[in-house]
Write an enzyme that holds these catalytic residues in place. Structure first.
Site, PDB file in Angstrom:
ATOM      1  N   CYS A 128      18.331  19.687 -10.037  1.00 43.47           N
ATOM      2  CA  CYS A 128      17.766  18.710 -11.577  1.00 43.47           C
ATOM      3  C   CYS A 128      16.036  19.176 -11.805  1.00 43.47           C
ATOM      4  O   CYS A 128      16.059  20.737 -11.118  1.00 43.47           O
ATOM      5  CB  CYS A 128      17.006  17.428 -10.884  1.00 43.47           C
ATOM      6  SG  CYS A 128      18.604  16.248 -10.576  1.00 43.47           S
ATOM      7  N   HIS A 185      18.471  20.844  -4.615  1.00 41.20           N
ATOM      8  CA  HIS A 185      17.072  19.729  -4.868  1.00 41.20           C
ATOM      9  C   HIS A 185      16.549  20.713  -6.211  1.00 41.20           C
ATOM     10  O   HIS A 185      15.747  21.893  -5.924  1.00 41.20           O
ATOM     11  CB  HIS A 185      16.621  18.761  -4.046  1.00 41.20           C
ATOM     12  CG  HIS A 185      17.318  17.747  -3.734  1.00 41.20           C
ATOM     13  ND1 HIS A 185      17.846  16.851  -4.331  1.00 41.20           N
ATOM     14  CD2 HIS A 185      17.930  17.608  -2.277  1.00 41.20           C
ATOM     15  CE1 HIS A 185      18.279  15.614  -3.994  1.00 41.20           C
ATOM     16  NE2 HIS A 185      18.490  16.282  -2.497  1.00 41.20           N
TER      17      HIS A 185
END
Length: 321
Positions: free
Chosen positions: A144, A92
């Site tokens: 991301c 992440h």
């Protein structure tokens, strides 16, 4: 004295098992890249550190913020001229409000280790600044908001250099590899019981000196770090632009392995092109492959002009060495 030309890597895969943020392909990504580094790029397996949150992993090998930074710092501290250093992160990412005066985007990028002890673009800038002359550090971040993850590194391929293509609809099941800032803030608030929206306060309370430098430095010191830089040997291949998400693909329903879309695209590009590829070529070809697959993310490249055309993971010869 002739350089040893060591090739050293730190590979980090975070799946966040048994949490609401669970991913599925990140550990697969770094295991596949480890094989690629050994077979194609002549990395000695003994010089590859692997940190994953696979159930049963020892505490020393878990991808916590402190462990990741310790492994990266050790790799750079031991580096010499001619060494090729590589960091692959799959997990992440997030964006946090910027405290820098005059910051053009109002946000800064960070990766999210398994313990949520954020590692920010400033931390990566500080690591690049410590590189000895003649050594290079290539970072591939399949996360991301990974565009710009080395603070102030020059954009070679990114939102201002290439227009968006017309993406087709995505057919495979995927999960964005992002944890929104608000979710991270809520996570920390439940642990610290401190009523503040300043994430740095929470991180310092929980992690102390192991928190990112971005939360420990005074505003005046952050401003000093915002000065223009000379070209350096930091190379960032990001899975997407700073305002985009990267996909975690989970085709388990059809019996396939889960994987990160960008990591997989880079590995496919390398397999289809057995000759040397420049950093620019790897990113452009990965962009094209993701577009063909209908995946709506745009890998980027940040580095000096010279390194944009240098061979991916191949130390260029330098007469100054």
């Amino acid at each position: 004295m002739e350089a040893k030309n060591r090739r050293v890597a730190v590979l980090v895969g975070c799946n966040y098992p048994n949490t609401s943020h669970e991913l599925h392909g990140c550990i697969n990504d770094v295991l596949a890249m480890r094989d690629m580094l050994v077979k194609r790029f002549r990395f000695n397996p003994k010089n590859i550190e692997l940190l994953t949150d696979e159930p049963g992993s020892s505490s020393a090998m878990l991808p916590t913020g402190a462990n990741i930074k310790q492994k990266l710092a050790s790799m750079i501290d031991q580096a010499e001229a001619g060494d090729v250093l590589y960091f692959h992160y799959s997990g992440h990412g997030t964006r946090i409000p910027s405290k820098k005066h005059g910051h053009p985007y109002h946000h800064e990028e960070a990766i999210v280790p398994c313990d949520f002890n954020l590692i920010t673009d400033l931390d990566f800038r500080q690591l690049v600044n410590k590189l000895p002359k003649g050594a290079s550090l290539t970072i591939l971040s399949d996360s991301c908001h990974s565009g710009g993850l080395i603070d102030k590194e020059k954009e070679q391929i990114g939102p201002s250099s290439l227009v968006h293509e017309n993406d087709s609809s995505l057919k495979l099941t995927n999960t964005p590899k992002t944890i929104p800032f608000e979710s991270i803030l809520q996570h920390f608030s439940s642990q610290t019981n401190i009523n503040t929206t300043d994430i740095g306060t929470h991180l310092l309370e929980l992690f102390g000196s192991e928190a990112s430098s971005r939360f420990q430095l005074a505003s005046r010191d952050l401003d000093l770090l915002n000065q223009p830089l000379r070209p350096d040997e930091g190379i960032l291949l990001s899975g997407c632009q700073a305002d985009e998400t990267s996909a975690d693909m989970n085709p388990n329903a059809s019996g396939g392995k889960a994987y990160g879309a960008f990591s997989n695209a880079v590995q496919m590009v390398l397999k289809e092109n057995p000759g040397q590829l420049s950093n620019r070529e790897v990113v452009v070809k990965a962009r094209n492959m993701l577009q063909t697959q209908g995946i709506m993310q745009h890998p980027c490249l940040y580095c000096s002009d010279e390194n944009a055309n240098a061979t991916f993971l191949w130390q260029h010869q330098n007469s100054d060495l």
